[in-house]
Design an enzyme around this catalytic site. Structure first.
Site, mmCIF file in Angstrom:
data_model
loop_
_atom_site.group_PDB
_atom_site.id
_atom_site.type_symbol
_atom_site.label_atom_id
_atom_site.label_comp_id
_atom_site.label_asym_id
_atom_site.label_seq_id
_atom_site.Cartn_x
_atom_site.Cartn_y
_atom_site.Cartn_z
ATOM 1 N N HIS A 234 -7.395 0.662 -6.447
ATOM 2 C CA HIS A 234 -7.590 -0.249 -5.306
ATOM 3 C C HIS A 234 -8.256 -1.528 -5.850
ATOM 4 O O HIS A 234 -9.422 -1.808 -5.584
ATOM 5 C CB HIS A 234 -8.469 0.438 -4.259
ATOM 6 C CG HIS A 234 -8.381 -0.159 -2.895
ATOM 7 N ND1 HIS A 234 -7.615 -1.272 -2.605
ATOM 8 C CD2 HIS A 234 -8.979 0.187 -1.724
ATOM 9 C CE1 HIS A 234 -7.753 -1.562 -1.322
ATOM 10 N NE2 HIS A 234 -8.562 -0.705 -0.760
ATOM 11 N N CYS B 144 -16.633 1.368 0.703
ATOM 12 C CA CYS B 144 -15.476 0.504 0.989
ATOM 13 C C CYS B 144 -14.962 0.694 2.404
ATOM 14 O O CYS B 144 -14.173 -0.130 2.869
ATOM 15 C CB CYS B 144 -14.381 0.752 -0.034
ATOM 16 S SG CYS B 144 -13.833 2.456 -0.077
ATOM 17 N N ARG C 295 0.882 -1.179 0.000
ATOM 18 C CA ARG C 295 0.000 0.000 0.000
ATOM 19 C C ARG C 295 0.912 1.219 0.000
ATOM 20 O O ARG C 295 1.631 1.479 0.966
ATOM 21 C CB ARG C 295 -0.907 0.003 1.231
ATOM 22 C CG ARG C 295 -1.660 1.306 1.389
ATOM 23 C CD ARG C 295 -2.764 1.256 2.405
ATOM 24 N NE ARG C 295 -3.897 0.491 1.913
ATOM 25 C CZ ARG C 295 -5.119 0.536 2.446
ATOM 26 N NH1 ARG C 295 -5.362 1.333 3.483
ATOM 27 N NH2 ARG C 295 -6.095 -0.182 1.957
ATOM 28 N N GLN D 200 -10.040 -4.231 -3.503
ATOM 29 C CA GLN D 200 -11.327 -3.775 -2.977
ATOM 30 C C GLN D 200 -12.452 -4.078 -3.974
ATOM 31 O O GLN D 200 -13.512 -4.596 -3.618
ATOM 32 C CB GLN D 200 -11.263 -2.258 -2.716
ATOM 33 C CG GLN D 200 -12.573 -1.653 -2.252
ATOM 34 C CD GLN D 200 -12.963 -2.123 -0.860
ATOM 35 O OE1 GLN D 200 -12.174 -2.065 0.055
ATOM 36 N NE2 GLN D 200 -14.190 -2.609 -0.702
ATOM 37 N N ASP E 160 -17.713 6.940 -1.399
ATOM 38 C CA ASP E 160 -16.499 6.841 -0.581
ATOM 39 C C ASP E 160 -16.238 8.237 -0.002
ATOM 40 O O ASP E 160 -16.921 9.207 -0.364
ATOM 41 C CB ASP E 160 -15.332 6.348 -1.462
ATOM 42 C CG ASP E 160 -14.123 5.894 -0.649
ATOM 43 O OD1 ASP E 160 -14.187 5.894 0.606
ATOM 44 O OD2 ASP E 160 -13.091 5.546 -1.256
ATOM 45 N N ARG F 51 -13.429 -8.954 1.842
ATOM 46 C CA ARG F 51 -12.011 -8.655 1.629
ATOM 47 C C ARG F 51 -11.139 -9.852 2.006
ATOM 48 O O ARG F 51 -10.116 -10.113 1.404
ATOM 49 C CB ARG F 51 -11.575 -7.410 2.426
ATOM 50 C CG ARG F 51 -12.211 -6.096 1.998
ATOM 51 C CD ARG F 51 -11.876 -5.718 0.570
ATOM 52 N NE ARG F 51 -10.443 -5.710 0.324
ATOM 53 C CZ ARG F 51 -9.624 -4.703 0.616
ATOM 54 N NH1 ARG F 51 -10.104 -3.595 1.135
ATOM 55 N NH2 ARG F 51 -8.329 -4.779 0.337
#
Ligand code: CP
Length: 298
Positions: free
Chosen positions: A126, A256, A99, A129, A215, A284
């Site tokens: 991402h 998310c 990340r 996700q 988001d 996830r």
């Protein structure tokens, strides 16, 4: 060896397989210790709850050994180059999950790595996700074909990956994003054949949609722009009960997480049965397993 740096690294068939395999893992149809005797490094330059913990648990449950490393614990934090770090870690571990702020640094690492590299979020994408999100929708609706998704808010990294995923799988996507905040990969998604419509007015954009996805208005690394972003997005792009009522009666909301309750989403929507955010978080774990299997065991 396969990296997973972008959703665009996948063919439509591969993305579908990753989604289906995520559901298989969730339903307990896959029991083998596929990562036995494999060590996997996790390098996180930004905070994470879902991604880091789900990958660590996934690696353990598949029989492997996760090694979590903070940026400043490594010589990277003192200026060792990304390229040399990739060359060295490739001698020790079987994959690296990263990340990072800059997507360009992820690409640089992958270029010099001889083991698979998995994008655990960058400023641009991402992908892990979005694989979990598609599995969540497929479980909920029993199919992905024919779903109409509306993204409301900022055209951020998750939105970029969603644009690419919808293009690969032929899903209809509507973007309700203020002028100047469109996702940088919108043109790429269209070049890939994506049916992406831009309707800046949220109340028009959500008409007939099956899914609203939102988001945060201020992502990690954008803290200095917080005031100005809030002026642009709030309250017009908030997902609230009034907006939800304009959609189909069986529509659902995705987020998310982590969320800012009262900003991009209200509590009555976030904690309602119409919101699948905690199913997304749960998935996830299963999508982490399907991604690890895809990248390491081909
Ligand atoms: N959605 C997501 O990536 O969550 P974390 O930042 O907690 O990993």
């Amino acid at each position: 060896m396969r990296h997973l740096l972008s959703i665009a690294d996948l063919s439509p068939q591969e993305l579908s397989q990753l989604v289906d395999r995520t559901i298989d893992f969730k339903e307990g149809k896959v029991g083998e210790k596929a990562l036995r005797e494999k060590c996997i490094a996790l390098i996180f330059q930004k905070p994470s709850t879902r991604t880091r913990v789900s990958f660590e648990v996934a690696i353990n449950e598949l029989g492997g050994h996760p090694i979590s490393l903070g940026w400043s614990e490594l010589q990277l934090g003192r200026g060792e180059t990304i390229a040399d770090t990739a060359r060295v870690l490739s001698k020790y571990v079987h994959a690296v999950i990263m990340r990072l702020y800059k997507h360009t640094e992820l690409l640089e690492f992958a270029k010099h790595s001889s083991v698979p590299v998995i994008n655990a979020l960058t400023d641009l994408e991402h992908p892990c996700q979005v694989i979990a999100d598609l599995a969540t929708l497929k479980q909920h609706f029993g199919k992905l074909e024919g779903l109409r998704l509306t993204w409301v808010g900022d055209g951020n990294n998750v939105c970029n990956s969603l644009c690419l995923a919808c293009a690969l799988l032929g899903l209809e996507l509507v973007l309700s994003i203020p002028e100047g905040y469109d996702p940088p990969l919108l043109d790429k998604a269209r070049e890939m054949g994506g049916k992406v419509e831009v309707r800046r007015e949220p109340s028009e954009a959500v008409l007939d949609c099956d899914v609203i996805y939102t988001d945060v208005f201020v992502s990690m690394g954008q803290e200095t722009q917080a005031e100005q972003r809030m002026r642009v997005f709030y309250p017009k792009y908030q997902v609230n009960r009034q907006l939800l009522e304009k959609t189909k009666t069986n529509s659902v909301v995705l987020h998310c997480q982590p969320w800012r309750i009262g900003q991009e989403i209200t509590a009555d929507v976030a904690y309602s049965e119409r919101c699948l955010a905690f199913q997304q978080a749960e998935n996830r774990l299963h999508s982490a397993k399907s991604v690890l299997e895809f990248c390491l065991l081909r």
